[in-house]
Design a protein around this motif. Sequence first.
Motif, PDB file in Angstrom:
ATOM      1  N   MET A   1      31.509  56.008   0.684  1.00 50.00           N
ATOM      2  CA  MET A   1      30.870  55.627  -0.568  1.00 50.00           C
ATOM      3  C   MET A   1      30.098  54.335  -0.380  1.00 50.00           C
ATOM      4  O   MET A   1      30.684  53.284  -0.170  1.00 50.00           O
ATOM      5  N   SER A   2      28.788  54.418  -0.448  1.00 51.52           N
ATOM      6  CA  SER A   2      27.999  53.174  -0.419  1.00 51.52           C
ATOM      7  C   SER A   2      26.547  53.463  -0.757  1.00 51.52           C
ATOM      8  O   SER A   2      26.108  54.610  -0.726  1.00 51.52           O
ATOM      9  N   LEU A   3      25.855  52.387  -1.117  1.00 55.23           N
ATOM     10  CA  LEU A   3      24.410  52.441  -1.315  1.00 55.23           C
ATOM     11  C   LEU A   3      23.816  51.811  -0.066  1.00 55.23           C
ATOM     12  O   LEU A   3      24.043  50.633   0.195  1.00 55.23           O
ATOM     13  N   THR A   4      23.086  52.620   0.702  1.00 57.08           N
ATOM     14  CA  THR A   4      22.680  52.168   2.024  1.00 57.08           C
ATOM     15  C   THR A   4      21.168  52.158   2.202  1.00 57.08           C
ATOM     16  O   THR A   4      20.499  53.141   1.877  1.00 57.08           O
ATOM     17  N   ILE A  66      22.504  57.114  -1.462  1.00 60.89           N
ATOM     18  CA  ILE A  66      23.587  56.769  -2.374  1.00 60.89           C
ATOM     19  C   ILE A  66      24.747  57.712  -2.099  1.00 60.89           C
ATOM     20  O   ILE A  66      24.592  58.929  -2.244  1.00 60.89           O
ATOM     21  N   ASP A  67      25.868  57.146  -1.694  1.00 62.30           N
ATOM     22  CA  ASP A  67      27.059  57.940  -1.392  1.00 62.30           C
ATOM     23  C   ASP A  67      26.701  59.164  -0.550  1.00 62.30           C
ATOM     24  O   ASP A  67      27.118  60.281  -0.842  1.00 62.30           O
ATOM     25  N   PRO A  80      23.386  59.259 -12.830  1.00 60.41           N
ATOM     26  CA  PRO A  80      24.221  58.075 -12.999  1.00 60.41           C
ATOM     27  C   PRO A  80      24.363  57.221 -11.740  1.00 60.41           C
ATOM     28  O   PRO A  80      25.153  56.299 -11.724  1.00 60.41           O
ATOM     29  N   GLY A  81      23.587  57.489 -10.701  1.00 64.92           N
ATOM     30  CA  GLY A  81      23.750  56.771  -9.443  1.00 64.92           C
ATOM     31  C   GLY A  81      23.585  55.274  -9.541  1.00 64.92           C
ATOM     32  O   GLY A  81      24.507  54.503  -9.290  1.00 64.92           O
TER      33      GLY A  81
END
Lengths: 280, 270
Positions: A1-4, A66-67, A80-81
Motif C-alpha cells: 500500500m503506497s502512493l509511488t 496508487i496502491d 477515492p484514491g
Amino acid sequence: MSLTLAGVRHTYAAGTAFATDALAGVDLSFEPGELVLVLGATGSGKSTLLRVAAGLLTPLSGSVEIDGRSVDGPLAVVEPGVGFVFQSPEMQLFAETVEADVRFGPLNQGLTEDEAHHRATRALEAVGLGAEEFGSRSPFTLSGGEARRAAIAGVLAMDPGYLLLDEPTAGLDVEGREAVREIVARSRRRAGVVVVTHDAEEFLGSADRVILLCAGRVTFDGPADELVQSPERFAEAGLKAPEMLLAQMLARDAGLKLARLSLDPAEAALLIARAREGAR
Amino acid sequence: MIEFIDVAYEYRTAGGSVPALRGVSTTLAPGELVTVLGPNGSGKSTLARLANGLLHPSEGRVVVDTIDSTDAARVWDVRSRVGLVFQNPDNQIVATTVEEDVAFGPENLGVERESMHQRVRNALATVGLSGLEQREPHTLSGGQKQRLAIAGALALAPAYLVLDEPTAMLDLQGRADVIDVLGRLRDAGTGIMHITHHLADAAAADRVLVLTGGSVVYDGVPATLLADTRLMQRCGLTLPPVGRLAEELRAAGVDVPPDALTAESVVAAL
C-alpha cells in the motif's frame, strides 16, 4: 500500500523558448498513516509534485501508482484514491449550505443521499465544525479559518486513501492556523497525508518525515528529527532554516556545546542553559 | 503624514451593513515603519484601502499630507503619495519584462523618458533586482516577484507605502528579503505601513498597531507589547517559537530583551 512516484520528470512549455524544468527525476513513496512535509523554495517544484501525485498533471516521463494501480489522468481524484486540498480552497465553496457543499463530493462518487449526508456529518465533525451549528449556514458567512476547514471537510468526506494539501495554513491568523495544523495531524489516522508548505515551522514539529525539494530534485528525504539535527540541509536546498534552529546553530557557532537541537522552546532553553553551565 | 481621524467603515451588502472599522485614530509619519497586526476580519485590509482613498470612510476622516482622501479634485494627488502593494504579486505584474513592468506606472503618469529610466533603475536597485531588467517576470521566484511589485510602486516615488500581507506567498528567505527592503525604504524617509500575520515582523517596526474586531487595541512600540503576555493574549497574538525560546531563557535568568524575535538577537544576549 503506497502512493509511488518513479522517475518523474516534468517540463512546462517543453520544446518552446519558455521551457521550464519543474521536476528533474523524482522517486518518492508515501505510506498510509504517515504525515509527510514537503519543503522547498518558491519554484522548487512542490506544487508540480502534488499535481502529479494527484493525477491532475501527467508528467512528461515517469509513473505514478496508487496502491499498485497506475494513475492515468484526472480520474484518480474522483475515485477515492487521492484527495487534493488546493491553495485557498475556500475560494471554491459554492453550495447554499456548508453541509451541501461537503456532501457534493461523496454524491459525485455515486453514494446515496443518506450515505453522503453521513459522510458530510462525520467530515464536518473531523474539522471541528459541528453539523448542528454549521451545517445549514451559508459558506459565505464563515470566517476565513472556518471556510478553510469547511473546504478541507469537503475533501475528507470523499474518504481518500491519500490526502494532499498545498499550503493549507497560508493567509490564516494564529487561531485558524492552529486549528488547521491539528486537523492535518489527526488526518493521518485515516489517510497518508502529504503537506506542501513554504513555512517550515508550521508542520516540522508534527511531521513524521520531511522531503526537501530544490530545483526539481529531492535533496533530503528522512525523519523530521534527522533534519532538525542537521539544519544545514535547509541552506543546501536554498531555504532559510526556522529561526528556532538558526538560534541554536548560532549558539553552537559561538562555542556552546549543545547536546542536541530542539524545536521545543522549553527544551532548547534547557539545553542552552546546560551548555552554558558546562562552559563555565 | 497620513492621519486617520476617528475613522469608521461599513461594507454595505444586500443583507445590511457590516462594520469593518470603528473609532480608529492613528498616524503614519514619513520615515516611520508601522506594523499592523490582527486576526482575519479585524479590518487590516480595510485600513490599507482607506489610506490611499481606494475606500472612503463611512465616518471620520483620512488626511494625507493635509489633503482629505475624499477630495474628488485631488484623488490622484493622494494616490501618487500613497503606494499600495497587495498580497499576490502575480495579480500586480502587467508587462513582459521586469523593466517595462516597473516603467508602467510612471509612463502612465507621463513622466519624461530620461527621468523615467532613472526612476526605474533606482526602484530596481532599491529592491535588489538590478541586472534582471530584461527578464520575463514569470521566470522570477516568488520573493523576486513581490520585490518587483514593490519596485513598481516605488517608481511612482510615493511618500508612503502601504503593503497588505506582502510576504504571505513567500518562503522564509523571500520574507527576510522583503523585510530588509522595507527597513531600507524607511531609512530613506518613506513612511511604511506593513500589514502582516507574522508577529516576528513587528520586531523591526518603530510602532505596532493591533486591530481586533475593527478597533485599535494597541498602538505603541513593539517592546511594550511583546513584554506584556496578557495584552498579547487579548490581541490574539502568540510569540513565534524563537520568541518563546527568549521567554524561556529569561525565565532561566538570561537577560534577553523582550523584542528579541530573531535568532541573532536572542543569541547575542547569551
